[in-house]
Design a protein around this motif. Structure first.
Motif, PDB file in Angstrom:
ATOM      1  N   LEU A 346      -8.802 -24.887  13.234  1.00 38.14           N
ATOM      2  CA  LEU A 346     -10.038 -25.295  12.564  1.00 38.14           C
ATOM      3  C   LEU A 346     -10.577 -26.591  13.148  1.00 38.14           C
ATOM      4  O   LEU A 346      -9.834 -27.428  13.661  1.00 38.14           O
ATOM      5  CB  LEU A 346      -9.795 -25.494  11.064  1.00 38.14           C
ATOM      6  N   TRP A 347     -11.884 -26.754  13.056  1.00 40.59           N
ATOM      7  CA  TRP A 347     -12.516 -28.027  13.372  1.00 40.59           C
ATOM      8  C   TRP A 347     -13.767 -28.181  12.509  1.00 40.59           C
ATOM      9  O   TRP A 347     -14.299 -27.202  11.977  1.00 40.59           O
ATOM     10  CB  TRP A 347     -12.875 -28.130  14.845  1.00 40.59           C
ATOM     11  N   SER A 348     -14.221 -29.399  12.375  1.00 38.64           N
ATOM     12  CA  SER A 348     -15.447 -29.672  11.619  1.00 38.64           C
ATOM     13  C   SER A 348     -16.151 -30.879  12.217  1.00 38.64           C
ATOM     14  O   SER A 348     -15.545 -31.665  12.955  1.00 38.64           O
ATOM     15  CB  SER A 348     -15.141 -29.927  10.137  1.00 38.64           C
ATOM     16  N   VAL A 349     -17.421 -31.034  11.910  1.00 42.34           N
ATOM     17  CA  VAL A 349     -18.184 -32.180  12.405  1.00 42.34           C
ATOM     18  C   VAL A 349     -17.607 -33.495  11.876  1.00 42.34           C
ATOM     19  O   VAL A 349     -17.444 -34.457  12.648  1.00 42.34           O
ATOM     20  CB  VAL A 349     -19.678 -32.029  12.053  1.00 42.34           C
ATOM     21  N   PRO A 350     -17.266 -33.625  10.561  1.00 40.29           N
ATOM     22  CA  PRO A 350     -16.636 -34.875  10.104  1.00 40.29           C
ATOM     23  C   PRO A 350     -15.340 -35.195  10.850  1.00 40.29           C
ATOM     24  O   PRO A 350     -15.034 -36.370  11.083  1.00 40.29           O
ATOM     25  CB  PRO A 350     -16.378 -34.603   8.620  1.00 40.29           C
ATOM     26  N   GLN A 351     -14.585 -34.173  11.232  1.00 36.14           N
ATOM     27  CA  GLN A 351     -13.371 -34.412  12.015  1.00 36.14           C
ATOM     28  C   GLN A 351     -13.712 -34.996  13.377  1.00 36.14           C
ATOM     29  O   GLN A 351     -13.049 -35.927  13.854  1.00 36.14           O
ATOM     30  CB  GLN A 351     -12.615 -33.090  12.181  1.00 36.14           C
ATOM     31  N   MET A 352     -14.771 -34.465  14.022  1.00 37.51           N
ATOM     32  CA  MET A 352     -15.195 -35.004  15.310  1.00 37.51           C
ATOM     33  C   MET A 352     -15.692 -36.442  15.172  1.00 37.51           C
ATOM     34  O   MET A 352     -15.556 -37.245  16.096  1.00 37.51           O
ATOM     35  CB  MET A 352     -16.283 -34.127  15.928  1.00 37.51           C
ATOM     36  N   GLU A 353     -16.265 -36.781  14.029  1.00 37.55           N
ATOM     37  CA  GLU A 353     -16.702 -38.157  13.799  1.00 37.55           C
ATOM     38  C   GLU A 353     -15.519 -39.115  13.772  1.00 37.55           C
ATOM     39  O   GLU A 353     -15.641 -40.284  14.169  1.00 37.55           O
ATOM     40  CB  GLU A 353     -17.490 -38.235  12.490  1.00 37.55           C
ATOM     41  N   LEU A 354     -14.366 -38.632  13.303  1.00 37.18           N
ATOM     42  CA  LEU A 354     -13.161 -39.456  13.295  1.00 37.18           C
ATOM     43  C   LEU A 354     -12.534 -39.548  14.684  1.00 37.18           C
ATOM     44  O   LEU A 354     -12.035 -40.600  15.085  1.00 37.18           O
ATOM     45  CB  LEU A 354     -12.140 -38.872  12.308  1.00 37.18           C
ATOM     46  N   ILE A 355     -12.555 -38.445  15.428  1.00 39.57           N
ATOM     47  CA  ILE A 355     -11.919 -38.412  16.746  1.00 39.57           C
ATOM     48  C   ILE A 355     -12.770 -39.130  17.786  1.00 39.57           C
ATOM     49  O   ILE A 355     -12.248 -39.821  18.664  1.00 39.57           O
ATOM     50  CB  ILE A 355     -11.671 -36.950  17.162  1.00 39.57           C
ATOM     51  N   TYR A 356     -14.080 -38.976  17.693  1.00 43.76           N
ATOM     52  CA  TYR A 356     -15.007 -39.598  18.648  1.00 43.76           C
ATOM     53  C   TYR A 356     -15.979 -40.524  17.896  1.00 43.76           C
ATOM     54  O   TYR A 356     -17.145 -40.208  17.710  1.00 43.76           O
ATOM     55  CB  TYR A 356     -15.798 -38.519  19.400  1.00 43.76           C
ATOM     56  N   ARG A 367     -31.139 -33.738  15.309  1.00 47.86           N
ATOM     57  CA  ARG A 367     -29.780 -33.259  15.084  1.00 47.86           C
ATOM     58  C   ARG A 367     -28.789 -34.360  15.442  1.00 47.86           C
ATOM     59  O   ARG A 367     -28.956 -35.043  16.447  1.00 47.86           O
ATOM     60  CB  ARG A 367     -29.479 -32.020  15.934  1.00 47.86           C
ATOM     61  N   PRO A 368     -27.712 -34.522  14.651  1.00 46.09           N
ATOM     62  CA  PRO A 368     -26.687 -35.510  14.993  1.00 46.09           C
ATOM     63  C   PRO A 368     -25.989 -35.153  16.297  1.00 46.09           C
ATOM     64  O   PRO A 368     -25.908 -33.985  16.680  1.00 46.09           O
ATOM     65  CB  PRO A 368     -25.714 -35.443  13.805  1.00 46.09           C
ATOM     66  N   VAL A 369     -25.449 -36.154  16.969  1.00 46.90           N
ATOM     67  CA  VAL A 369     -24.886 -35.953  18.297  1.00 46.90           C
ATOM     68  C   VAL A 369     -23.632 -35.074  18.247  1.00 46.90           C
ATOM     69  O   VAL A 369     -23.321 -34.375  19.219  1.00 46.90           O
ATOM     70  CB  VAL A 369     -24.578 -37.314  18.964  1.00 46.90           C
ATOM     71  N   ARG A 370     -22.885 -35.075  17.131  1.00 45.58           N
ATOM     72  CA  ARG A 370     -21.656 -34.278  17.043  1.00 45.58           C
ATOM     73  C   ARG A 370     -21.892 -32.926  16.392  1.00 45.58           C
ATOM     74  O   ARG A 370     -20.942 -32.150  16.222  1.00 45.58           O
ATOM     75  CB  ARG A 370     -20.585 -35.043  16.256  1.00 45.58           C
ATOM     76  N   GLU A 371     -23.101 -32.658  15.991  1.00 42.84           N
ATOM     77  CA  GLU A 371     -23.431 -31.369  15.384  1.00 42.84           C
ATOM     78  C   GLU A 371     -23.179 -30.256  16.391  1.00 42.84           C
ATOM     79  O   GLU A 371     -23.249 -30.470  17.608  1.00 42.84           O
ATOM     80  CB  GLU A 371     -24.895 -31.407  14.925  1.00 42.84           C
ATOM     81  N   VAL A 372     -22.878 -29.030  15.914  1.00 40.77           N
ATOM     82  CA  VAL A 372     -22.366 -27.971  16.779  1.00 40.77           C
ATOM     83  C   VAL A 372     -23.330 -27.621  17.906  1.00 40.77           C
ATOM     84  O   VAL A 372     -22.898 -27.303  19.024  1.00 40.77           O
ATOM     85  CB  VAL A 372     -22.015 -26.726  15.941  1.00 40.77           C
TER      86      VAL A 372
END
Length: 656
Positions: A346-356, A367-372
């Motif tokens: 699994l992955w999600s945009v909030p998770q990518m916000e934490l990783i990057y 659109r936000p930069v980490r959005e799919v």
């Protein structure tokens, strides 16, 4: 009074004309006036050897073909081509096997022993082989772009629905573990699929267990995995604790495979095939056939050379999947059919916000930069970081299909990309290979060489020069000579980590098409890798984190993210996003990162068909209508407002 009435009548007529103009449909696109081709639906009753078939299209003088050309090769008894003669017998099918002879002395000497993989823990259930027919439907068109011969793919072979999908549940009932589809209508030849093996009851198959058993039994064949991060090591420990029953029975034994023998054999790379989907995706019967075929043909029947994964997007931002193991498992179980469970991440945009974290937020296209849509490659980067046991990663979409055999296609594509020299490679990548126009691949390569040499002298062919659209201003480098890409193309004012970047062993002019031959490609794509600069593609400027005081960094893009990426490229992308805060739009990022670091990128000219009779020169002028005969780099590029021209082709995100 009369004058006033005449005025009102006149105004009424004017208003009516204006309203009529508002509802007037746009004029038809040029390609919509081209006639449809007719020989895509010939059927297996019209099969002939490819040498005996006159392709409907394209021909060297494509305007001269007529339906009579196809009928010339028929005997009078055959009747007209458009008659469905059900009393005509179909040819015999045969098992299709593209794999090496794993038991041959030659293979054993080079690679060592291979252990067969089964669907069940008891090693009794084999996967039925695909069934194919020799020949092609009479008059079947040739691909307009790409080539079977160039990639060494079979061009005199035909699959029908039962031969291709029957091994995976098509053509028998749900009560016997099939899909229930394909039970009605003409079924002649369908039983050949199960001639040597029984129908598989897919209600009893757990693919994750089958992959694990196969990988464990054949672990001696592959390069050892790299050391990974702590999270991955913890996941491995948990995975080992949950090994399926019978797992240990398939582990390689020292007494059957001596250590000295293993050390003397050539080790193979490992490849992951990552299927992109989302939580809530509805699996149809055809999706089940598709995924089963991938796992069977790439993983089990190759004895572990590939491993299939699902990378699943959790769209609900409120679900903190990284903080709750129970929630994580619940969503995984909800996302996949029971037979595919155990294969998902699994992955999600909030998770990518934490990783990057701390990325520049431009809200490009709102659109936000980490959005799919913009940041599709971020979870893929992190997946590669967690799974460094793989050398290569195929990034695949759930709606991307191939009508042939997956293993053969992936192997032939990878082999061809590995054989390509780097000289002129980026320039060839930017052009569509149209055999009916360009001739042989060598002819095409020499044509590109001439275009490169001409551009280096400043003689740029660009039909859009001097014309500017939607506020585009004339660039200062528009009339400068073009230099071929040779080694890394660094972005200005950026401090990249370049320790492991490949450097050309000699100059461009001194190279004899030797550098890069035998080098695995870091990026393989199925659409041209084009320069988005100056095109009308609206996503061109989605660049994050770069110093743009001297302009945008050099970029390369490819429409669609279906591709193969090396571990080196994905880890470089991960490092750049995590530490340098660099990223770009999903379809630009991988190609541009490869360009900046001098990695090998290859657009593979696979066969692509078109549904209408395009004049060949016009087709070439549209698809290679960009700067200096390329597909991009110009206002006249097909990418952007002219992408509608792809709709009739067999490979594009909105074709059909």
């Amino acid at each position: 009074m009369g004058i006033f009435i005449l005025f009102l009548v006149q105004m009424s007529v004017v208003s009516s004309r204006r309203l009529a103009g508002l509802h007037r449909p746009p004029p038809p696109l040029v390609w919509e006036d081209f006639p449809f081709l007719k020989r895509y639906v010939g059927g297996i009753r019209t099969l002939v050897s490819r040498e005996d078939s006159i392709p409907e299209y394209p021909t060297l003088v494509d305007e001269s073909w007529s339906e009579a050309d196809t009928n010339q090769t028929q005997s009078p008894a055959d009747g007209p081509m458009n008659v469905d003669r059900r009393d005509t017998t179909i040819p015999a099918s045969s098992a299709f096997n593209p794999y090496p002879d794993y038991s041959s002395e030659e293979y054993l000497t080079e690679y060592g022993p291979v252990r067969e993989c089964f669907l069940d823990a008891g090693a009794t259930v084999r996967i039925p082989a695909l069934q194919s027919y020799p020949g092609v439907p009479k008059g079947f068109p040739e691909p307009i772009m790409g080539s079977y011969e160039l990639l060494d793919l079979p061009h005199n072979t035909c699959f029908d629905r039962y031969g291709r999908l029957g091994p995976y549940g098509y053509g028998y009932s749900k009560q016997r573990g099939g899909s229930g589809a394909g039970l009605n209508g003409e079924r002649e030849g369908a039983e050949d699929v199960w001639r040597d093996t029984e129908e598989v009851d897919y209600r009893r198959v757990i693919w994750a267990d089958a992959q694990e058993r196969c990988a464990s039994a054949n672990s001696h064949r592959f390069k050892p995995g790299r050391k990974r991060d702590v999270m991955s090591e913890q996941q491995d420990e948990e995975k080992q604790a949950e090994q399926p029953k019978g797992f240990a029975d398939f582990a390689p034994q020292d007494d059957t495979i001596p250590t000295s023998k293993l050390l003397s054999n050539k080790l193979l790379p490992k490849t992951a095939v990552v299927l992109r989907m989302w939580h809530g995706y509805k699996f149809r019967d055809e999706d089940m056939f598709f995924v089963r075929s991938l796992i069977a043909e790439l993983s089990l029947l190759s004895s572990g050379e590939y491993t299939i994964h699902f990378l699943i997007h959790v769209q609900n931002r409120d679900l903190q999947i990284w903080a709750d193991e129970g929630l994580y498992q619940q969503i995984l179980d909800e996302s996949l059919p029971e037979e595919f469970r155990g294969m998902g991440t699994l992955w999600s945009v909030p998770q990518m916000e934490l990783i990057y974290p701390a990325l520049e937020e431009t809200h490009f296209m709102d659109r936000p930069v980490r959005e799919v849509y913009r940041g599709l490659m971020m979870p893929m980067q992190y997946f590669a970081y967690q799974h460094q046991e793989y050398d290569f990663f195929w990034h695949w979409e759930m709606d991307a299909r191939y009508t042939g055999h997956w293993y053969e296609f992936f192997e032939k594509v990878s082999k061809w990309a590995k054989a390509q020299p780097r000289k002129g490679l980026w320039e060839r990548n930017a052009r569509f290979f149209i055999p009916a126009v360009h001739g042989s691949w060598e002819d095409f390569r020499q044509m590109v060489r001439v275009q490169i040499d001409t551009a280096r002298k400043g003689n740029i062919h660009d039909i859009s020069r001097g014309r500017h659209w939607a506020g585009l201003s004339k660039s200062q480098d528009e009339d400068k000579p073009d230099q071929p890409v040779w080694g890394p193309e660094r972005p200005p004012l950026e401090n990249l980590t370049t320790t492991n970047d490949p450097i050309p062993p000699t100059s461009y002019d001194n190279d004899k098409y030797e550098w890069g031959v035998g080098e695995d490609a870091d990026l393989i794509t199925f659409n041209s890798i084009f320069d988005p600069y100056r095109t009308t593609w609206h996503i061109t400027d989605d660049v994050t984190g770069y110093n743009r005081s001297q302009g945008f960094p050099p970029r390369r893009a490819t429409i669609g993210t279906v591709s193969r990426l090396s571990r080196r490229l994905l880890l470089t992308m991960h490092e750049e996003t995590a530490h340098k805060k660099h990223t770009m739009f999903s379809e630009i990022w991988a190609g541009s990162c490869a360009l900046h670091h001098g990695y090998k990128a290859v657009y593979v000219p696979h066969p692509v068909y078109v549904d209408r009779r395009w004049p060949l020169d016009y087709f070439d002028s549209v698809f290679n209508g960009g700067r200096n005969g390329a597909s991009g780099g110009s206002f006249s590029s097909i990418y952007g407002v002219r992408e509608h021209n792809f709709r009739g082709t067999s490979w594009f995100f909105n074709s059909g």
